[in-house]
Design a protein around this motif. Structure first.
Motif, mmCIF file in Angstrom:
data_model
loop_
_atom_site.group_PDB
_atom_site.id
_atom_site.type_symbol
_atom_site.label_atom_id
_atom_site.label_comp_id
_atom_site.label_asym_id
_atom_site.label_seq_id
_atom_site.Cartn_x
_atom_site.Cartn_y
_atom_site.Cartn_z
ATOM 1 N N THR A 75 37.978 -12.464 -20.425
ATOM 2 C CA THR A 75 37.551 -11.441 -20.586
ATOM 3 C C THR A 75 36.366 -11.993 -22.362
ATOM 4 N N GLU A 76 35.325 -10.561 -22.385
ATOM 5 C CA GLU A 76 34.182 -11.006 -23.801
ATOM 6 C C GLU A 76 35.006 -11.336 -25.455
ATOM 7 N N GLU A 77 35.963 -10.813 -25.254
ATOM 8 C CA GLU A 77 36.411 -10.962 -26.526
ATOM 9 C C GLU A 77 37.240 -11.733 -26.877
ATOM 10 N N GLU A 78 38.432 -12.780 -25.598
ATOM 11 C CA GLU A 78 38.523 -14.266 -26.037
ATOM 12 C C GLU A 78 37.307 -15.309 -26.144
ATOM 13 N N SER A 144 31.337 -5.248 -18.358
ATOM 14 C CA SER A 144 32.383 -4.557 -17.808
ATOM 15 C C SER A 144 33.253 -5.083 -18.598
ATOM 16 N N GLY A 145 32.700 -5.723 -20.336
ATOM 17 C CA GLY A 145 33.975 -7.046 -21.259
ATOM 18 C C GLY A 145 34.398 -8.147 -20.280
ATOM 19 N N ARG A 146 33.701 -8.656 -19.411
ATOM 20 C CA ARG A 146 34.532 -9.807 -19.343
ATOM 21 C C ARG A 146 33.786 -10.926 -18.393
ATOM 22 N N LEU A 147 33.015 -11.898 -18.508
ATOM 23 C CA LEU A 147 32.901 -13.058 -18.300
ATOM 24 C C LEU A 147 32.716 -12.887 -16.275
ATOM 25 N N GLN A 148 31.099 -13.100 -16.171
ATOM 26 C CA GLN A 148 30.951 -12.626 -14.733
ATOM 27 C C GLN A 148 31.038 -13.568 -13.905
#
Length: 220
Positions: A75-78, A144-148
């Motif tokens: 996730t982006e936060e991770e 959308s909050g995730r690494l693509q």
């Protein structure tokens, strides 16, 4: 308007981020188990570079892509948390004189930009407490909050730095002759030559020789 352009590696941060990225991944409590896979992907690229079959610029770009693939499905936060933790290790190695000047430029009302090949997310987390108007780094593909899926990055290096600077400043009337730039490498020459007050910080041999010839300020 006057601007102040700062490189990150060996300018704001005294060392090469590339080295820290490797060490931090290798020793991280969560991600260290992915280090061996990362190294297996990296070694063919690195060996081609050492054999003189791949230029350093291309090797570093590929290394960044391989490094980021280590975090696919995160996730982006991770990812941001990872770089926040890294930032805690970096702060003691910031160049105090460069930071003093960065704050001075901010106080003078100059537009302060950090322009670097480092990941933009890393710069955002590591420099979040500094008065910087724009952080222009190698863009991490987040959606959308995730690494693509990481296919190919646009590495912010040499002429790409100029493109990023021009895009950021396109709506401003910049007095380049009264503006400042700080960099450490001969690869920063395009940026340093934009301004009337270039400063070579911990310069490599080629930049140091060029700076001396041109009468530029040098910060060792």
């Amino acid at each position: 308007m006057k601007v102040a352009l700062f490189d990150f590696d060996r300018t704001i941060y005294r060392h090469e981020t590339y080295t820290l990225l490797m060490r931090f991944l290798q020793n991280h409590s969560v991600y260290k188990k992915r280090y061996k896979k990362f190294m297996r992907r990296l070694m063919p690229v690195y060996l081609m570079y050492k054999l003189g079959m791949t230029p350093e610029k291309k090797m570093r770009k590929k290394a960044m892509e391989i490094y980021l693939r280590t975090f696919e499905n995160s996730t982006e936060e991770e990812l941001r948390q990872y770089f926040r933790e890294m930032g805690e290790q970096m702060k003691d190695d910031f160049n105090e004189e460069v930071l003093r000047r960065l704050h001075w430029h901010h106080e003078q009302g100059h537009r302060v930009l950090v322009i670097s090949g480092a990941f933009d997310v890393m710069l955002q987390e590591v420099l979040k407490d500094l008065p910087v108007d724009a952080l222009l780094g190698t863009k991490v593909p987040l959606q959308s909050g995730r690494l693509q899926k990481v296919v190919e990055l646009t590495h912010v290096h040499e002429r790409q730095k100029i493109i990023q600077i021009e895009q950021d400043l396109k709506e401003y009337d910049v007095s380049w002759e009264e503006s400042y730039a700080y960099g450490d490498s001969i690869y920063d020459l395009d940026v340093l030559n934009l301004v009337g007050h270039p400063v070579a910080v911990q310069p490599d041999g080629d930049l140091k020789a060029y700076a001396k010839k041109e009468g530029w300020e040098i910060l060792e």
